[in-house]
Design a protein around this motif. Structure first.
Motif, PDB file in Angstrom:
ATOM      1  N   CYS A   1      -1.784  -1.952  -8.073  1.00 30.49           N
ATOM      2  CA  CYS A   1      -0.771  -2.942  -8.435  1.00 30.49           C
ATOM      3  C   CYS A   1      -0.591  -4.012  -7.360  1.00 30.49           C
ATOM      4  O   CYS A   1       0.155  -4.967  -7.556  1.00 30.49           O
ATOM      5  CB  CYS A   1       0.573  -2.257  -8.685  1.00 30.49           C
ATOM      6  SG  CYS A   1       0.620  -1.143 -10.093  1.00 30.49           S
ATOM      7  N   GLY A   2      -1.238  -3.839  -6.223  1.00 34.55           N
ATOM      8  CA  GLY A   2      -1.090  -4.790  -5.137  1.00 34.55           C
ATOM      9  C   GLY A   2       0.204  -4.624  -4.365  1.00 34.55           C
ATOM     10  O   GLY A   2       0.682  -5.584  -3.742  1.00 34.55           O
ATOM     11  N   PHE A   3       0.799  -3.400  -4.391  1.00 32.07           N
ATOM     12  CA  PHE A   3       2.048  -3.138  -3.698  1.00 32.07           C
ATOM     13  C   PHE A   3       1.771  -2.468  -2.357  1.00 32.07           C
ATOM     14  O   PHE A   3       0.743  -1.835  -2.168  1.00 32.07           O
ATOM     15  CB  PHE A   3       2.956  -2.215  -4.522  1.00 32.07           C
ATOM     16  CG  PHE A   3       3.303  -2.755  -5.882  1.00 32.07           C
ATOM     17  CD1 PHE A   3       3.379  -4.117  -6.107  1.00 32.07           C
ATOM     18  CD2 PHE A   3       3.555  -1.892  -6.933  1.00 32.07           C
ATOM     19  CE1 PHE A   3       3.696  -4.628  -7.359  1.00 32.07           C
ATOM     20  CE2 PHE A   3       3.877  -2.385  -8.181  1.00 32.07           C
ATOM     21  CZ  PHE A   3       3.949  -3.744  -8.398  1.00 32.07           C
ATOM     22  N   MET A   4       2.729  -2.605  -1.440  1.00 32.67           N
ATOM     23  CA  MET A   4       2.617  -1.960  -0.138  1.00 32.67           C
ATOM     24  C   MET A   4       3.888  -1.165   0.144  1.00 32.67           C
ATOM     25  O   MET A   4       4.983  -1.704   0.095  1.00 32.67           O
ATOM     26  CB  MET A   4       2.410  -3.002   0.968  1.00 32.67           C
ATOM     27  CG  MET A   4       1.021  -3.627   0.985  1.00 32.67           C
ATOM     28  SD  MET A   4      -0.267  -2.436   1.413  1.00 32.67           S
ATOM     29  CE  MET A   4       0.159  -2.080   3.116  1.00 32.67           C
ATOM     30  N   ASP A   5       3.706   0.119   0.413  1.00 32.69           N
ATOM     31  CA  ASP A   5       4.819   0.959   0.851  1.00 32.69           C
ATOM     32  C   ASP A   5       4.435   1.485   2.231  1.00 32.69           C
ATOM     33  O   ASP A   5       3.779   2.516   2.359  1.00 32.69           O
ATOM     34  CB  ASP A   5       5.053   2.106  -0.137  1.00 32.69           C
ATOM     35  CG  ASP A   5       6.298   2.911   0.200  1.00 32.69           C
ATOM     36  OD1 ASP A   5       6.689   2.902   1.377  1.00 32.69           O
ATOM     37  OD2 ASP A   5       6.875   3.540  -0.704  1.00 32.69           O
ATOM     38  N   HIS A   6       4.821   0.760   3.266  1.00 29.01           N
ATOM     39  CA  HIS A   6       4.371   1.084   4.617  1.00 29.01           C
ATOM     40  C   HIS A   6       4.805   2.473   5.059  1.00 29.01           C
ATOM     41  O   HIS A   6       4.049   3.183   5.728  1.00 29.01           O
ATOM     42  CB  HIS A   6       4.889   0.027   5.599  1.00 29.01           C
ATOM     43  CG  HIS A   6       4.328  -1.340   5.353  1.00 29.01           C
ATOM     44  ND1 HIS A   6       3.013  -1.662   5.621  1.00 29.01           N
ATOM     45  CD2 HIS A   6       4.902  -2.464   4.841  1.00 29.01           C
ATOM     46  CE1 HIS A   6       2.803  -2.931   5.308  1.00 29.01           C
ATOM     47  NE2 HIS A   6       3.922  -3.430   4.830  1.00 29.01           N
ATOM     48  N   SER A   7       6.011   2.874   4.682  1.00 30.50           N
ATOM     49  CA  SER A   7       6.496   4.196   5.075  1.00 30.50           C
ATOM     50  C   SER A   7       5.621   5.292   4.477  1.00 30.50           C
ATOM     51  O   SER A   7       5.280   6.279   5.144  1.00 30.50           O
ATOM     52  CB  SER A   7       7.947   4.388   4.629  1.00 30.50           C
ATOM     53  OG  SER A   7       8.795   3.467   5.271  1.00 30.50           O
ATOM     54  N   LEU A   8       5.236   5.111   3.226  1.00 30.15           N
ATOM     55  CA  LEU A   8       4.387   6.089   2.550  1.00 30.15           C
ATOM     56  C   LEU A   8       3.009   6.146   3.198  1.00 30.15           C
ATOM     57  O   LEU A   8       2.479   7.230   3.483  1.00 30.15           O
ATOM     58  CB  LEU A   8       4.255   5.735   1.069  1.00 30.15           C
ATOM     59  CG  LEU A   8       3.305   6.608   0.246  1.00 30.15           C
ATOM     60  CD1 LEU A   8       3.789   8.053   0.202  1.00 30.15           C
ATOM     61  CD2 LEU A   8       3.172   6.054  -1.174  1.00 30.15           C
ATOM     62  N   PHE A   9       2.418   4.985   3.453  1.00 30.77           N
ATOM     63  CA  PHE A   9       1.080   4.944   4.033  1.00 30.77           C
ATOM     64  C   PHE A   9       1.067   5.540   5.441  1.00 30.77           C
ATOM     65  O   PHE A   9       0.135   6.258   5.813  1.00 30.77           O
ATOM     66  CB  PHE A   9       0.554   3.511   4.061  1.00 30.77           C
ATOM     67  CG  PHE A   9       0.388   2.903   2.694  1.00 30.77           C
ATOM     68  CD1 PHE A   9       0.315   3.693   1.559  1.00 30.77           C
ATOM     69  CD2 PHE A   9       0.305   1.525   2.540  1.00 30.77           C
ATOM     70  CE1 PHE A   9       0.167   3.146   0.304  1.00 30.77           C
ATOM     71  CE2 PHE A   9       0.156   0.962   1.285  1.00 30.77           C
ATOM     72  CZ  PHE A   9       0.096   1.769   0.162  1.00 30.77           C
ATOM     73  N   GLU A  10       2.097   5.256   6.211  1.00 28.46           N
ATOM     74  CA  GLU A  10       2.178   5.807   7.562  1.00 28.46           C
ATOM     75  C   GLU A  10       2.332   7.330   7.529  1.00 28.46           C
ATOM     76  O   GLU A  10       1.715   8.050   8.324  1.00 28.46           O
ATOM     77  CB  GLU A  10       3.347   5.171   8.314  1.00 28.46           C
ATOM     78  CG  GLU A  10       3.109   3.713   8.690  1.00 28.46           C
ATOM     79  CD  GLU A  10       4.340   3.060   9.292  1.00 28.46           C
ATOM     80  OE1 GLU A  10       5.354   3.784   9.469  1.00 28.46           O
ATOM     81  OE2 GLU A  10       4.297   1.852   9.578  1.00 28.46           O
ATOM     82  N   ALA A  11       3.154   7.816   6.615  1.00 26.45           N
ATOM     83  CA  ALA A  11       3.352   9.263   6.495  1.00 26.45           C
ATOM     84  C   ALA A  11       2.063   9.946   6.062  1.00 26.45           C
ATOM     85  O   ALA A  11       1.744  11.053   6.529  1.00 26.45           O
ATOM     86  CB  ALA A  11       4.473   9.559   5.499  1.00 26.45           C
ATOM     87  N   LYS A  12       1.309   9.303   5.194  1.00 27.38           N
ATOM     88  CA  LYS A  12       0.042   9.881   4.756  1.00 27.38           C
ATOM     89  C   LYS A  12      -0.942   9.978   5.923  1.00 27.38           C
ATOM     90  O   LYS A  12      -1.594  11.007   6.122  1.00 27.38           O
ATOM     91  CB  LYS A  12      -0.575   9.048   3.641  1.00 27.38           C
ATOM     92  CG  LYS A  12      -1.826   9.676   3.047  1.00 27.38           C
ATOM     93  CD  LYS A  12      -2.753   8.660   2.427  1.00 27.38           C
ATOM     94  CE  LYS A  12      -3.520   7.901   3.493  1.00 27.38           C
ATOM     95  NZ  LYS A  12      -4.618   7.081   2.927  1.00 27.38           N
ATOM     96  N   ASN A  13      -1.039   8.912   6.700  1.00 28.22           N
ATOM     97  CA  ASN A  13      -1.958   8.921   7.844  1.00 28.22           C
ATOM     98  C   ASN A  13      -1.544   9.964   8.878  1.00 28.22           C
ATOM     99  O   ASN A  13      -2.400  10.618   9.495  1.00 28.22           O
ATOM    100  CB  ASN A  13      -2.017   7.526   8.473  1.00 28.22           C
ATOM    101  CG  ASN A  13      -2.729   6.526   7.584  1.00 28.22           C
ATOM    102  OD1 ASN A  13      -3.585   6.890   6.781  1.00 28.22           O
ATOM    103  ND2 ASN A  13      -2.376   5.253   7.719  1.00 28.22           N
ATOM    104  N   GLU A  14      -0.246  10.135   9.060  1.00 25.26           N
ATOM    105  CA  GLU A  14       0.247  11.139   9.987  1.00 25.26           C
ATOM    106  C   GLU A  14      -0.115  12.544   9.487  1.00 25.26           C
ATOM    107  O   GLU A  14      -0.492  13.423  10.268  1.00 25.26           O
ATOM    108  CB  GLU A  14       1.762  11.010  10.134  1.00 25.26           C
ATOM    109  CG  GLU A  14       2.361  11.984  11.139  1.00 25.26           C
ATOM    110  CD  GLU A  14       3.868  11.865  11.225  1.00 25.26           C
ATOM    111  OE1 GLU A  14       4.492  12.760  11.828  1.00 25.26           O
ATOM    112  OE2 GLU A  14       4.429  10.891  10.690  1.00 25.26           O
ATOM    113  N   ALA A  15       0.009  12.765   8.181  1.00 25.52           N
ATOM    114  CA  ALA A  15      -0.335  14.064   7.614  1.00 25.52           C
ATOM    115  C   ALA A  15      -1.824  14.348   7.756  1.00 25.52           C
ATOM    116  O   ALA A  15      -2.224  15.488   8.048  1.00 25.52           O
ATOM    117  CB  ALA A  15       0.076  14.112   6.143  1.00 25.52           C
ATOM    118  N   LEU A  16      -2.650  13.339   7.565  1.00 22.74           N
ATOM    119  CA  LEU A  16      -4.091  13.520   7.743  1.00 22.74           C
ATOM    120  C   LEU A  16      -4.426  13.899   9.180  1.00 22.74           C
ATOM    121  O   LEU A  16      -5.280  14.762   9.427  1.00 22.74           O
ATOM    122  CB  LEU A  16      -4.837  12.245   7.344  1.00 22.74           C
ATOM    123  CG  LEU A  16      -4.912  11.939   5.846  1.00 22.74           C
ATOM    124  CD1 LEU A  16      -5.505  10.552   5.617  1.00 22.74           C
ATOM    125  CD2 LEU A  16      -5.755  12.996   5.123  1.00 22.74           C
TER     126      LEU A  16
END
Length: 212
Positions: free
Chosen positions: A187-202
């Motif tokens: 959709c071309g959206f950005m949820d920075h908090s979500l993306f950061e949390a995902k990278n931290e989990a990885l």
């Protein structure tokens, strides 16, 4: 936790438990496709993306029950003596251990998904329903393929170390591309908090089994 009934490595009970995890993800993939087919519009499809993401995270085999090294519940055991994982990386129930940090980052990712709001990140732009549907259909196919391969690889594993590597790779594959994130990108959206949390989990997952 599943007791080690014998000295077989990897323990058969853990292999069976992980095969059941694979089956849960296969069911999740089928349910995602079925629910998507009956979704009436954009709002239902977006809700489905969030719900399927939370289910994927809930099924991750992070509990010690899925560790081929866990000795805590062997008959007569009173501590972690003899656990090869604890000998290398510290007891998993100790604060600050690689396992503890992986669990914490997993919780933060779950919270980020729960806090996610489509209306907050969309800025009022219309939701491309067909793109969302295609993205979720692709996700269902991907999760199904990952689950099938995971089940096969777990059954072929010849050591506890190999089981841990296979399990960690599977979890990284799942977390690396979650339905809600895929829909955001489509959709071309950005949820920075979500993306950061995902990278931290990885990062937490990779450190939880660095030998992998």
């Amino acid at each position: 936790m599943i007791p080690h009934r014998n000295s077989i490595d990897p323990p058969e009970g853990v292999i069976t438990a992980l095969e059941e995890v694979a089956d849960r993800y296969r069911t999740l993939a089928r349910d995602l496709r079925e629910d998507l087919a009956s979704a009436g519009g954009a709002e239902e499809a977006l809700d489905l993306a969030e719900r399927s993401t939370l289910e994927m995270l809930a099924y991750l085999p992070l509990s010690p029950v899925y560790s081929p090294f866990c000795t805590f519940h062997r008959p007569g055991a009173v501590d972690c003596a003899g656990c090869r994982y604890a000998a290398r990386y510290g007891r998993c129930n100790e604060a600050g251990s690689p396992y503890d940090l992986a669990i914490e980052s997993h919780y933060r990712l779950v919270e980020a998904v729960q806090d996610h709001r489509w209306d907050r990140i969309s800025g009022g732009h219309p939701i491309p329903v067909e793109e969302v549907r295609r993205a979720l259909e692709d996700q269902a196919d991907r999760v199904m393929d990952l689950a099938i391969r995971f089940r096969e690889r777990v059954r072929r594993a010849r050591s506890s170390e190999e089981v841990m590597t296979v399990k960690t790779e599977f979890m990284n594959d799942l977390v690396g591309e979650l339905p809600v994130e895929v829909v955001c990108r489509s959709c071309g959206f950005m949820d920075h908090s979500l993306f950061e949390a995902k990278n931290e989990a990885l990062l937490g997952l990779s450190r939880h089994w660095p030998a992998g």
